[in-house]
Every structure is written in C-alpha cells, then in structure tokens.
Write a protein that holds these residues in place. Structure first.
Motif, mmCIF file in Angstrom:
data_model
loop_
_atom_site.group_PDB
_atom_site.id
_atom_site.type_symbol
_atom_site.label_atom_id
_atom_site.label_comp_id
_atom_site.label_asym_id
_atom_site.label_seq_id
_atom_site.Cartn_x
_atom_site.Cartn_y
_atom_site.Cartn_z
ATOM 1 N N LEU A 1 0.832 -1.209 0.000
ATOM 2 C CA LEU A 1 0.000 0.000 0.000
ATOM 3 C C LEU A 1 0.865 1.257 0.000
ATOM 4 N N LYS B 1 -3.634 -0.678 -4.673
ATOM 5 C CA LYS B 1 -4.370 0.580 -4.736
ATOM 6 C C LYS B 1 -5.804 0.352 -4.260
ATOM 7 N N SER C 1 -5.325 3.826 0.836
ATOM 8 C CA SER C 1 -3.942 3.798 0.390
ATOM 9 C C SER C 1 -3.042 4.347 1.491
#
Length: 148
Positions: free
Chosen positions: A30, A36, A84
């Motif tokens: 991440l 993503k 994210s």
C-alpha cells in the motif's frame, strides 16, 4: 483485479507471526502503490495454497487490516483495499526508488545480505530522525534533564 497484485511470502525463521507478516507485506504494498484502493487481495484459499499456512492465520490478518480500515471484507466477493498508504516519491517509477535500487545493487555487490541492508537503512533513518529532533528541540545550556 484477480488477487494477484500481491504475493505473500512467509519467513518461518523470522520469529514474526505469519499473520503479522501478511499485514506488514500488505502495508508495504500500500505504501509503494503496488496495491491501490479497489484492488482485491488474494483469497484465503490462494494464500494458504501459496504459503502452506493455516486459513485462520490469513483470516486473522485480513480481520486486523479491516479493523485498521485498510481493507473491506465483502461476503462472497473477497477482500478489497479501501485505503492507500502511498506517499509521493514512493511509487515504483519515482526517482527516489531508482536511487534506492542503485544503492541496493551497490550494497549487494559489496557483499551485504538482506538483513545487513535493512539494518543499515534502519540505523540511518533512526540517526537522521534523531538529528532532526535535536535540531528542532535543542537543549538549553545548563538545563537539567528534569527541567524541561
């Protein structure tokens, strides 16, 4: 995605529990943008087949990541990334990544192993952070430790 964005590797000799390794590897993916938002993680069955660990271990890691707000478990559909951790400069195609790749190649050529490289990087980051903290918060001359 079909769950092939990240492949977990479990180091049984590390002393780190397998579920923690899965969480750490997911967080790393991440951070560098390999994973993503919206990507699907491998199913527990796929992780078990690739790593030969207990399915409950995979599910524990996935639940921990769900509690942290990183993924969402959707019954019958899979586990999907919801947040994210990527920062500018950490992407696969960033100049910083190219610099680190070149430095890693030099370190390997000098005979350093993975653990040596990680220790060197960690020590360097720690020293840098300590220096920055000292520069931001210099001690007053004559100040006692408890006089802050």
């Amino acid at each position: 995605m079909e769950g092939d964005v990240v492949e977990y590797r479990i180091d049984r000799g590390s002393g780190v529990p397998a579920y923690v390794q899965i969480v750490e590897q997911t967080e790393r993916a991440l951070r560098i943008g390999t994973l993503k938002v919206g990507d699907k993680l491998p199913t527990a069955r796929q992780v078990v087949a690739a790593t030969a660990i207990n399915p409950d271990t995979v599910l524990r890691a996935y639940r921990d990541m769900e509690h942290a707000g990183l993924v969402e478990l959707r019954r019958g559909l899979g586990t999907f990334v919801t947040r994210s951790l990527a920062r500018p400069g950490a992407e696969d195609d960033s100049p910083l990544r190219a610099d680190i790749t070149a430095w890693t190649a030099r370190a390997r050529a000098a005979g350093l192993e993975r653990a040596d490289i990680l220790a060197l990087v960690t020590a360097t980051v720690d020293a840098y952070d300590n220096e920055q903290t000292t520069q931001r918060h210099p001690r007053r001359p004559g100040a006692e430790k408890n006089d802050v």
